[in-house]
Write a protein that holds these residues in place. Structure first.
Motif, mmCIF file in Angstrom:
data_model
loop_
_atom_site.group_PDB
_atom_site.id
_atom_site.type_symbol
_atom_site.label_atom_id
_atom_site.label_comp_id
_atom_site.label_asym_id
_atom_site.label_seq_id
_atom_site.Cartn_x
_atom_site.Cartn_y
_atom_site.Cartn_z
ATOM 1 N N TRP A 67 8.775 -22.717 -16.109
ATOM 2 C CA TRP A 67 8.959 -21.785 -14.617
ATOM 3 C C TRP A 67 9.962 -22.759 -13.847
ATOM 4 C CZ3 TRP A 67 9.262 -17.109 -15.884
ATOM 5 C CH2 TRP A 67 7.913 -16.205 -17.456
ATOM 6 N N SER A 68 8.722 -23.618 -13.478
ATOM 7 C CA SER A 68 9.235 -24.866 -12.228
ATOM 8 C C SER A 68 10.818 -25.004 -12.432
ATOM 9 C CB SER A 68 8.341 -25.704 -12.547
ATOM 10 O OG SER A 68 7.120 -25.446 -11.860
ATOM 11 N N ARG A 69 11.417 -25.377 -13.548
ATOM 12 C CA ARG A 69 12.782 -25.839 -13.903
ATOM 13 C C ARG A 69 13.378 -24.571 -13.795
ATOM 14 N NH1 ARG A 69 9.604 -29.256 -16.953
ATOM 15 N NH2 ARG A 69 10.192 -28.334 -18.578
ATOM 16 N N GLY A 70 12.894 -23.424 -13.399
ATOM 17 C CA GLY A 70 13.713 -22.516 -13.633
ATOM 18 C C GLY A 70 15.230 -22.458 -14.901
ATOM 19 N N GLN A 71 13.924 -23.116 -16.080
ATOM 20 C CA GLN A 71 14.921 -22.484 -17.623
ATOM 21 C C GLN A 71 13.405 -22.889 -18.293
ATOM 22 O OE1 GLN A 71 18.680 -24.809 -16.906
ATOM 23 N NE2 GLN A 71 17.586 -26.185 -18.551
ATOM 24 N N SER A 72 14.124 -22.090 -19.246
ATOM 25 C CA SER A 72 12.896 -21.997 -20.638
ATOM 26 C C SER A 72 13.574 -23.413 -21.563
ATOM 27 C CB SER A 72 13.127 -21.074 -21.720
ATOM 28 O OG SER A 72 14.926 -21.297 -22.279
ATOM 29 N N ASP A 91 12.680 -21.452 -28.428
ATOM 30 C CA ASP A 91 12.607 -21.020 -27.048
ATOM 31 C C ASP A 91 11.250 -20.454 -26.810
ATOM 32 O OD1 ASP A 91 14.252 -20.881 -24.772
ATOM 33 O OD2 ASP A 91 15.903 -19.080 -25.172
ATOM 34 N N VAL A 92 11.188 -21.439 -25.217
ATOM 35 C CA VAL A 92 9.687 -20.898 -25.050
ATOM 36 C C VAL A 92 9.596 -21.344 -23.422
ATOM 37 C CG1 VAL A 92 8.311 -21.664 -26.677
ATOM 38 C CG2 VAL A 92 8.789 -23.479 -25.084
ATOM 39 N N HIS A 93 8.956 -20.730 -22.694
ATOM 40 C CA HIS A 93 8.768 -20.463 -21.499
ATOM 41 C C HIS A 93 7.239 -21.045 -21.439
ATOM 42 C CE1 HIS A 93 11.180 -20.853 -18.122
ATOM 43 N NE2 HIS A 93 11.884 -19.778 -17.967
ATOM 44 N N TYR A 94 6.595 -21.835 -20.535
ATOM 45 C CA TYR A 94 5.780 -22.575 -20.594
ATOM 46 C C TYR A 94 5.057 -23.260 -19.763
ATOM 47 C CZ TYR A 94 6.744 -27.222 -20.851
ATOM 48 O OH TYR A 94 7.863 -28.245 -20.730
ATOM 49 N N LEU A 95 3.602 -23.037 -19.211
ATOM 50 C CA LEU A 95 3.412 -23.735 -18.096
ATOM 51 C C LEU A 95 1.802 -24.069 -18.760
ATOM 52 C CD1 LEU A 95 2.145 -23.974 -15.597
ATOM 53 C CD2 LEU A 95 0.878 -21.949 -15.736
ATOM 54 N N SER A 132 -9.380 -29.870 -14.329
ATOM 55 C CA SER A 132 -9.034 -29.543 -12.807
ATOM 56 C C SER A 132 -8.683 -28.096 -12.842
ATOM 57 C CB SER A 132 -8.283 -30.702 -12.634
ATOM 58 O OG SER A 132 -6.164 -31.002 -13.220
ATOM 59 N N GLY A 133 -7.257 -27.926 -13.423
ATOM 60 C CA GLY A 133 -6.415 -26.909 -13.425
ATOM 61 C C GLY A 133 -5.563 -26.889 -12.182
ATOM 62 N N GLU A 134 -5.464 -28.776 -12.625
ATOM 63 C CA GLU A 134 -4.386 -28.620 -12.012
ATOM 64 C C GLU A 134 -2.622 -28.358 -12.624
ATOM 65 O OE1 GLU A 134 -3.838 -31.745 -10.066
ATOM 66 O OE2 GLU A 134 -5.544 -31.987 -9.272
ATOM 67 N N GLU A 135 -2.027 -27.824 -12.386
ATOM 68 C CA GLU A 135 -0.488 -28.084 -13.060
ATOM 69 C C GLU A 135 -0.172 -28.811 -13.498
ATOM 70 O OE1 GLU A 135 4.103 -26.351 -12.339
ATOM 71 O OE2 GLU A 135 2.415 -24.577 -12.077
ATOM 72 N N PHE A 136 0.448 -29.891 -14.851
ATOM 73 C CA PHE A 136 0.698 -31.031 -14.764
ATOM 74 C C PHE A 136 2.919 -30.579 -15.739
ATOM 75 C CE2 PHE A 136 -1.012 -30.118 -18.774
ATOM 76 C CZ PHE A 136 -0.491 -29.641 -19.484
ATOM 77 N N MET A 163 16.850 -13.727 -21.441
ATOM 78 C CA MET A 163 16.018 -13.084 -20.271
ATOM 79 C C MET A 163 15.393 -12.631 -20.577
ATOM 80 S SD MET A 163 16.938 -14.668 -17.702
ATOM 81 C CE MET A 163 16.204 -14.398 -16.070
ATOM 82 N N THR A 164 14.053 -12.593 -20.363
ATOM 83 C CA THR A 164 13.077 -11.877 -19.753
ATOM 84 C C THR A 164 12.281 -11.654 -18.461
ATOM 85 O OG1 THR A 164 10.461 -13.085 -20.336
ATOM 86 C CG2 THR A 164 12.000 -14.652 -19.553
ATOM 87 N N ASP A 165 11.366 -10.697 -19.012
ATOM 88 C CA ASP A 165 11.196 -9.877 -17.265
ATOM 89 C C ASP A 165 9.563 -10.267 -17.519
ATOM 90 O OD1 ASP A 165 9.783 -8.337 -19.445
ATOM 91 O OD2 ASP A 165 10.234 -6.712 -19.250
ATOM 92 N N LYS A 166 9.560 -11.464 -18.092
ATOM 93 C CA LYS A 166 7.836 -12.066 -17.311
ATOM 94 C C LYS A 166 7.579 -12.629 -16.064
ATOM 95 C CE LYS A 166 5.742 -11.719 -22.142
ATOM 96 N NZ LYS A 166 6.773 -11.661 -22.955
ATOM 97 N N THR A 167 6.836 -13.475 -15.404
ATOM 98 C CA THR A 167 6.650 -14.158 -14.188
ATOM 99 C C THR A 167 5.976 -15.079 -14.525
ATOM 100 O OG1 THR A 167 4.676 -12.543 -13.679
ATOM 101 C CG2 THR A 167 7.217 -12.086 -12.778
ATOM 102 N N LYS A 168 6.400 -16.132 -13.924
ATOM 103 C CA LYS A 168 4.866 -17.528 -14.507
ATOM 104 C C LYS A 168 3.478 -16.463 -14.454
ATOM 105 C CE LYS A 168 4.509 -22.091 -12.477
ATOM 106 N NZ LYS A 168 4.157 -23.028 -11.549
ATOM 107 N N PRO A 169 2.645 -17.193 -15.485
ATOM 108 C CA PRO A 169 1.217 -16.568 -15.325
ATOM 109 C C PRO A 169 0.728 -17.702 -14.696
ATOM 110 C CG PRO A 169 2.513 -18.218 -17.312
ATOM 111 C CD PRO A 169 3.404 -18.112 -16.377
ATOM 112 N N GLU A 170 -0.388 -16.947 -14.646
ATOM 113 C CA GLU A 170 -1.492 -17.342 -13.738
ATOM 114 C C GLU A 170 -2.654 -17.657 -15.268
ATOM 115 O OE1 GLU A 170 -2.165 -17.825 -10.443
ATOM 116 O OE2 GLU A 170 -0.078 -17.394 -9.681
ATOM 117 N N ILE A 171 -2.930 -19.106 -15.451
ATOM 118 C CA ILE A 171 -4.492 -19.809 -15.691
ATOM 119 C C ILE A 171 -5.612 -19.431 -15.132
ATOM 120 C CG2 ILE A 171 -4.586 -21.259 -17.604
ATOM 121 C CD1 ILE A 171 -1.838 -22.368 -17.592
#
Length: 122
Positions: free
Chosen positions: A58-63, A40-44, A50-54, A1-9
């Motif tokens: 994190w959006s799926r809620g699991q690594s 085993d990663v979490h990624y964005l 464009s800076g648009e997320e593809f 489990m990680t205490d990190k939150t979704k990163p902002e790029i």
């Protein structure tokens, strides 16, 4: 489990790089990822221009766990040497991501930016 939150790029100014750019945002203190390891990663992922997320685990809620050799070249080159607990940003030009424009993938021809949290290695 990680205490990190979704990163902002942060938006990156200037022209897209021709080669892989690796930036450690946080240095981990766990085991180191070796080439060919299963990670085993979490990624964005966002589009450089464009800076648009593809994509985002994190959006799926699991690594997500997968062998490095099955991933894009930018990840194969950019994750080894990273330690568990670390967060790394990779800027992958098209030849290290999904290939040149017209390559059949919706991200072909795009420079991609990923922020990756390494949660585990095998």
């Amino acid at each position: 489990m990680t205490d990190k939150t979704k990163p902002e790029i942060e938006f990156i100014e200037g022209p897209a790089p021709e080669e892989l750019v690796i930036t450690d945002l946080e240095i981990g203190d766990g085991p180191e990822a070796a080439p060919g390891a299963t990670v085993d990663v979490h990624y964005l992922g966002v589009d450089f221009e464009s800076g648009e997320e593809f994509d985002s685990s994190w959006s799926r809620g699991q690594s997500i766990q997968f062998p490095l050799r099955g991933l894009i070249k930018g990840w194969q080159d950019g994750i080894p040497g990273m330690k568990v607990g670390g967060r790394r940003q990779l800027v992958c030009p098209p030849h290290l991501a999904y290939g040149p424009a017209g390559g059949g993938h919706r991200l072909s021809g795009r420079t991609l930016v990923f922020v990756i949290d390494l949660l585990g290695v095998q």
